[in-house]
Design a protein around this motif. Structure first.
Motif, PDB file in Angstrom:
ATOM      1  N   VAL A 226       0.851  -1.199   0.000  1.00 22.45           N
ATOM      2  CA  VAL A 226       0.000   0.000   0.000  1.00 22.45           C
ATOM      3  C   VAL A 226       0.889   1.253   0.000  1.00 22.45           C
ATOM      4  O   VAL A 226       0.632   2.211  -0.737  1.00 22.45           O
ATOM      5  CB  VAL A 226      -0.967  -0.009   1.213  1.00 22.45           C
ATOM      6  CG1 VAL A 226      -1.730   1.302   1.308  1.00 22.45           C
ATOM      7  CG2 VAL A 226      -1.942  -1.182   1.098  1.00 22.45           C
ATOM      8  N   ILE A 227       1.933   1.214   0.807  1.00 24.50           N
ATOM      9  CA  ILE A 227       2.845   2.363   0.866  1.00 24.50           C
ATOM     10  C   ILE A 227       3.454   2.599  -0.516  1.00 24.50           C
ATOM     11  O   ILE A 227       3.466   3.718  -1.029  1.00 24.50           O
ATOM     12  CB  ILE A 227       3.949   2.133   1.918  1.00 24.50           C
ATOM     13  CG1 ILE A 227       3.322   2.130   3.314  1.00 24.50           C
ATOM     14  CG2 ILE A 227       5.050   3.188   1.806  1.00 24.50           C
ATOM     15  CD1 ILE A 227       4.267   1.728   4.430  1.00 24.50           C
ATOM     16  N   HIS A 228       3.895   1.521  -1.139  1.00 25.16           N
ATOM     17  CA  HIS A 228       4.555   1.643  -2.448  1.00 25.16           C
ATOM     18  C   HIS A 228       3.574   2.147  -3.521  1.00 25.16           C
ATOM     19  O   HIS A 228       3.863   3.073  -4.259  1.00 25.16           O
ATOM     20  CB  HIS A 228       5.137   0.286  -2.851  1.00 25.16           C
ATOM     21  CG  HIS A 228       5.735   0.302  -4.219  1.00 25.16           C
ATOM     22  ND1 HIS A 228       6.922   0.948  -4.491  1.00 25.16           N
ATOM     23  CD2 HIS A 228       5.281  -0.208  -5.398  1.00 25.16           C
ATOM     24  CE1 HIS A 228       7.180   0.829  -5.778  1.00 25.16           C
ATOM     25  NE2 HIS A 228       6.203   0.137  -6.354  1.00 25.16           N
ATOM     26  N   ALA A 229       2.377   1.531  -3.564  1.00 27.92           N
ATOM     27  CA  ALA A 229       1.461   1.814  -4.676  1.00 27.92           C
ATOM     28  C   ALA A 229       0.581   3.040  -4.435  1.00 27.92           C
ATOM     29  O   ALA A 229       0.195   3.718  -5.378  1.00 27.92           O
ATOM     30  CB  ALA A 229       0.584   0.592  -4.943  1.00 27.92           C
ATOM     31  N   TYR A 230       0.236   3.317  -3.178  1.00 24.02           N
ATOM     32  CA  TYR A 230      -0.785   4.356  -2.934  1.00 24.02           C
ATOM     33  C   TYR A 230      -0.351   5.485  -2.026  1.00 24.02           C
ATOM     34  O   TYR A 230      -1.039   6.489  -1.905  1.00 24.02           O
ATOM     35  CB  TYR A 230      -2.051   3.708  -2.342  1.00 24.02           C
ATOM     36  CG  TYR A 230      -2.615   2.672  -3.257  1.00 24.02           C
ATOM     37  CD1 TYR A 230      -3.319   3.042  -4.394  1.00 24.02           C
ATOM     38  CD2 TYR A 230      -2.412   1.328  -3.010  1.00 24.02           C
ATOM     39  CE1 TYR A 230      -3.809   2.098  -5.259  1.00 24.02           C
ATOM     40  CE2 TYR A 230      -2.905   0.365  -3.869  1.00 24.02           C
ATOM     41  CZ  TYR A 230      -3.594   0.750  -4.996  1.00 24.02           C
ATOM     42  OH  TYR A 230      -4.082  -0.188  -5.857  1.00 24.02           O
ATOM     43  N   LEU A 231       0.764   5.319  -1.338  1.00 29.37           N
ATOM     44  CA  LEU A 231       1.164   6.390  -0.425  1.00 29.37           C
ATOM     45  C   LEU A 231       2.491   7.007  -0.866  1.00 29.37           C
ATOM     46  O   LEU A 231       3.252   7.525  -0.049  1.00 29.37           O
ATOM     47  CB  LEU A 231       1.257   5.847   1.021  1.00 29.37           C
ATOM     48  CG  LEU A 231      -0.074   5.348   1.598  1.00 29.37           C
ATOM     49  CD1 LEU A 231       0.131   4.667   2.944  1.00 29.37           C
ATOM     50  CD2 LEU A 231      -1.066   6.498   1.773  1.00 29.37           C
ATOM     51  N   GLY A 232       2.761   6.910  -2.163  1.00 32.46           N
ATOM     52  CA  GLY A 232       3.947   7.574  -2.732  1.00 32.46           C
ATOM     53  C   GLY A 232       5.254   7.025  -2.193  1.00 32.46           C
ATOM     54  O   GLY A 232       6.246   7.735  -2.134  1.00 32.46           O
ATOM     55  N   GLY A 233       5.233   5.754  -1.774  1.00 27.18           N
ATOM     56  CA  GLY A 233       6.467   5.088  -1.361  1.00 27.18           C
ATOM     57  C   GLY A 233       7.069   5.604  -0.077  1.00 27.18           C
ATOM     58  O   GLY A 233       8.234   5.354   0.209  1.00 27.18           O
ATOM     59  N   ARG A 234       6.256   6.306   0.742  1.00 28.13           N
ATOM     60  CA  ARG A 234       6.829   6.862   1.977  1.00 28.13           C
ATOM     61  C   ARG A 234       7.152   5.784   2.990  1.00 28.13           C
ATOM     62  O   ARG A 234       6.455   4.782   3.071  1.00 28.13           O
ATOM     63  CB  ARG A 234       5.838   7.852   2.605  1.00 28.13           C
ATOM     64  CG  ARG A 234       5.787   9.135   1.816  1.00 28.13           C
ATOM     65  CD  ARG A 234       4.773  10.073   2.414  1.00 28.13           C
ATOM     66  NE  ARG A 234       3.445   9.437   2.386  1.00 28.13           N
ATOM     67  CZ  ARG A 234       2.362   9.986   2.943  1.00 28.13           C
ATOM     68  NH1 ARG A 234       2.463  11.106   3.595  1.00 28.13           N
ATOM     69  NH2 ARG A 234       1.188   9.387   2.873  1.00 28.13           N
TER      70      ARG A 234
END
Ligand code: ATP
Length: 234
Positions: A226-234
């Motif tokens: 989810v972080i990688h795909a939807y939260l800009g990799g933060r």
């Protein structure tokens, strides 16, 4: 509870949804994330009765909705705010809102209007304006307001933040959280994961027509995919 079970749906020969299970209870916001073409709108259309699934079921508080027309589903408490908002641009905000309460009778519409103004105070001064002349955020408030006029138990929102500023998106999502806290169950289809997860209880990621990940909103916020795909990799 609004319960979607093993839902298979598509267009022509192609299946788009390959067996979706998802539920939302009263008082809950469930966020549905997914990239373009994953099948989010197709799922929303099946719930609203705009597309007939090939198999599987949708039930609301135990009642099967299969075979019911969209208007009958509205009467059963299911409301959809479509991605294109579906407003009548040439009609006033007041007329658009009233159309949402129409099925319950004119008296109902009059009673319900103040409640919608409570949720979206900016609408109060826009009632006489043509919906087509409003800003994107004002239009989205009108579209959600119209759905609320039908007094839904379950609300499905298809990408309400599309084209809106982060500030306006926050304002609308905060209002959705408040509605859920009052008992409505909300399915929030969103690409703006950071803001949407912040107001959601649970979330699911749909990938190529299947639920790939599901869990609490908090869990998904720290899920690497989810972080990688939807939260800009933060
Ligand atoms: P988006 O974020 O772009 O709206 P989505 O996750 O909502 O994407 P859907 O609109 O449900 O995705 O589309 C899923 C798939 O179904 C896509 O491949 C799309 O091209 C196809 N599709 C959607 N509507 C139709 C239609 N009316 N006829 C044929 N195929 C369609």
């Amino acid at each position: 509870m609004l319960q979607i079970s093993d839902l298979v749906a598509g267009y022509g020969a192609a299946d788009v949804l390959h067996g979706i299970d998802l539920h939302v209870g009263g008082g809950e916001v469930v966020c549905l994330l997914g990239s373009n073409g994953a099948g989010k709108t197709t799922l929303a259309r099946c719930v609203a009765g705009l597309l007939k699934p090939r198999s599987g079921s949708v039930t609301a508080d135990g009642d099967r909705l299969d075979g019911l027309a969209p208007s009958q589903r509205v009467r059963r408490g299911i409301a959809l705010v479509p991605e294109d908002r579906g407003l009548f641009g040439g009609l006033t905000v007041a007329d658009n809102l009233e159309l949402g309460g129409f099925r319950h009778g004119r008296r109902h519409a009059v009673d319900r209007l103040p409640l919608v103004m409570d949720i979206f105070p900016p609408l109060a001064s826009l009632l006489r304006r043509s919906a087509g002349t409003l800003s994107g955020g004002e239009q989205q408030m009108t579209a959600i307001g119209r759905a609320l006029m039908a007094d839904p138990r379950y609300l499905v929102l298809d990408e309400p933040s599309l084209g809106l500023s982060p500030g306006m998106t926050r304002q609308i999502l905060k209002a959705m959280r408040a509605l859920a806290d009052d008992g409505i169950g909300i399915v929030l289809i969103e690409q703006n994961a950071a803001l949407a997860l912040g107001v959601s209880d649970r979330a699911a990621v749909i990938q190529r027509g299947r639920i790939a990940v599901t869990g609490s909103a908090r869990t998904l916020m720290s899920d690497p995919m989810v972080i990688h795909a939807y939260l800009g990799g933060r």
